[in-house]
Write a protein that holds these residues in place. Structure first.
Motif, short mmCIF file in Angstrom:
data_model
loop_
_atom_site.label_atom_id
_atom_site.label_comp_id
_atom_site.label_asym_id
_atom_site.label_seq_id
_atom_site.Cartn_x
_atom_site.Cartn_y
_atom_site.Cartn_z
N TRP A 8 1.35 -2.73 3.79
CA TRP A 8 1.33 -3.83 4.22
C TRP A 8 1.23 -4.54 3.08
CZ3 TRP A 8 2.11 -5.12 8.46
CH2 TRP A 8 1.82 -4.96 9.57
N VAL A 153 3.14 1.13 6.67
CA VAL A 153 3.39 1.24 8.39
C VAL A 153 4.90 0.46 7.85
CG1 VAL A 153 3.55 -1.40 7.10
CG2 VAL A 153 3.69 -1.32 9.43
N GLU A 160 2.08 2.98 12.45
CA GLU A 160 0.92 2.71 11.07
C GLU A 160 0.52 4.45 11.31
OE1 GLU A 160 -0.75 -1.73 11.13
OE2 GLU A 160 -2.06 -0.12 12.85
N GLU A 188 -8.30 -6.61 6.09
CA GLU A 188 -7.65 -6.78 5.63
C GLU A 188 -8.55 -7.41 3.90
OE1 GLU A 188 -6.39 -8.54 10.14
OE2 GLU A 188 -7.36 -10.23 8.36
#
Length: 337
Positions: A8, A153, A160, A188
């Protein structure tokens, strides 16, 4: 855009800052969503009060720097320059304004505003990062039977898949700053944002670095993360193909700790509501009697109060955090009501 699955962090970097990236091409952030800097002149007015207080605390230096990291199209710097021109004293003649942005310089930007892709060093004054950190690319991680793994991704579709294991550094960050992560969750990984903030704080010789952003703290991290997209004022799936903003809320305490280690000065972390009220923003309605004696003035005062109310609404822009990292100056006096 290449459809090969990426981590990502890499997909965000390409989608936002690549040659055809969301922040490099097109209308810029103001064409797609409202930030505090775009929402109202009241935000610039409050920041300018901070500037004047900081200028005095630093002894009226020449030059006094205002550096805007992630400057968009220079909207906030333009507003601050106008306020300085109207103010009494010598500040306007001492200002050195710098926009840090990867997009090309806007053709209508005043010549007095420098435009650069790198944060300058040796800053004396104010460094601003308004809704910049939420767009610093992050990795996403998920727990699996074999431990935490990066999420890959497809940039074209947003599909994903689990990827390789986390590095030691990212696992350490996760353990310290996201300890409530559990099975089935996704996180994250904010270590890259810590490094980015520490980097810009390190450019400050004397003054204050201010980050304004949506965020969360260690004791209340959002379950499942906050990664999302925005396009044309609407929330959309975060497909990193360059057609939309891709953003995630900021682990503000982790970022603050990283900046503090560089500055070696304690930071201050407050809500935008607290910050703007401390800087003189007034969201109170004007007295109704003013409508009878000065109707136009009443309408102007009512509009100004409504703008401040929007900026301080905890359910909206008022939900931002203000992180103030001083270097060689005391924040308490600057933010005193």
């Amino acid at each position: 855009m290449n459809s090969t699955a990426l981590r990502w962090r890499d997909a965000m970097d390409r989608a936002l800052y690549g040659p055809a990236g969301f922040f490099v091409a097109g209308a810029g952030p103001a064409g797609h969503f409202r930030t505090s800097a775009h929402a109202s002149p009241a935000f610039a007015a409050a920041v300018f009060r901070l500037v004047t207080r900081l200028d005095a605390a630093l002894g009226f230096p020449t030059p006094f720097d205002i550096v805007d990291v992630g400057a968009g199209r220079g909207e906030l710097l333009r507003a601050l320059a106008t306020l300085a021109d109207k103010a009494a004293g010598s500040l306007s003649s001492r200002l050195r304004l710098t926009a840090v942005e990867l997009a090309p310089r806007p053709p209508d930007l005043p010549p007095a505003i420098d435009w650069t892709t790198e944060t300058p060093t040796g800053i004396t004054g104010l460094l601003l990062a308004t809704e910049w950190l939420d767009n610093v690319p992050v990795d996403v991680a998920v727990p699996t039977e074999t431990g935490w793994r990066y999420v890959l991704v497809n940039p074209s579709t947003g599909e994903e898949t689990p990827g390789p294991p986390l590095t030691t550094e990212d696992r350490t960050w996760l353990t310290r700053w996201h300890p409530t992560s559990g099975p089935g969750g996704r996180v994250e990984v904010g270590r890259g944002r810590d490094l980015a903030w520490a980097g810009v704080v390190g450019c400050l010789r004397r003054g204050v670095a201010v980050a304004v952003d949506y965020g969360h703290l260690r004791q209340a991290r959002p379950v499942g993360g906050t990664l999302t997209g925005y396009r044309g004022g609407r929330q959309v799936p975060p497909v990193p193909d360059g057609s939309c903003d891709v953003t995630a809320h900021v682990a503000m305490d982790s970022v603050a700790s990283a900046g503090e280690r560089v500055a070696r000065c304690a930071y201050t972390l407050v809500s935008q509501r607290e910050a703007l009220l401390a800087l003189g923003a007034d969201g109170g309605r004007p007295p109704l009697s003013l409508a009878g004696t000065d109707p136009a003035g009443y309408v102007r005062a009512l509009a100004a109060a409504s703008a401040v109310a929007e900026l301080t609404d905890p359910a909206g822009l008022g939900g931002h955090w203000w992180l103030l990292q001083p270097v060689g100056v005391a924040v308490d006096a600057l933010m005193a009501r």
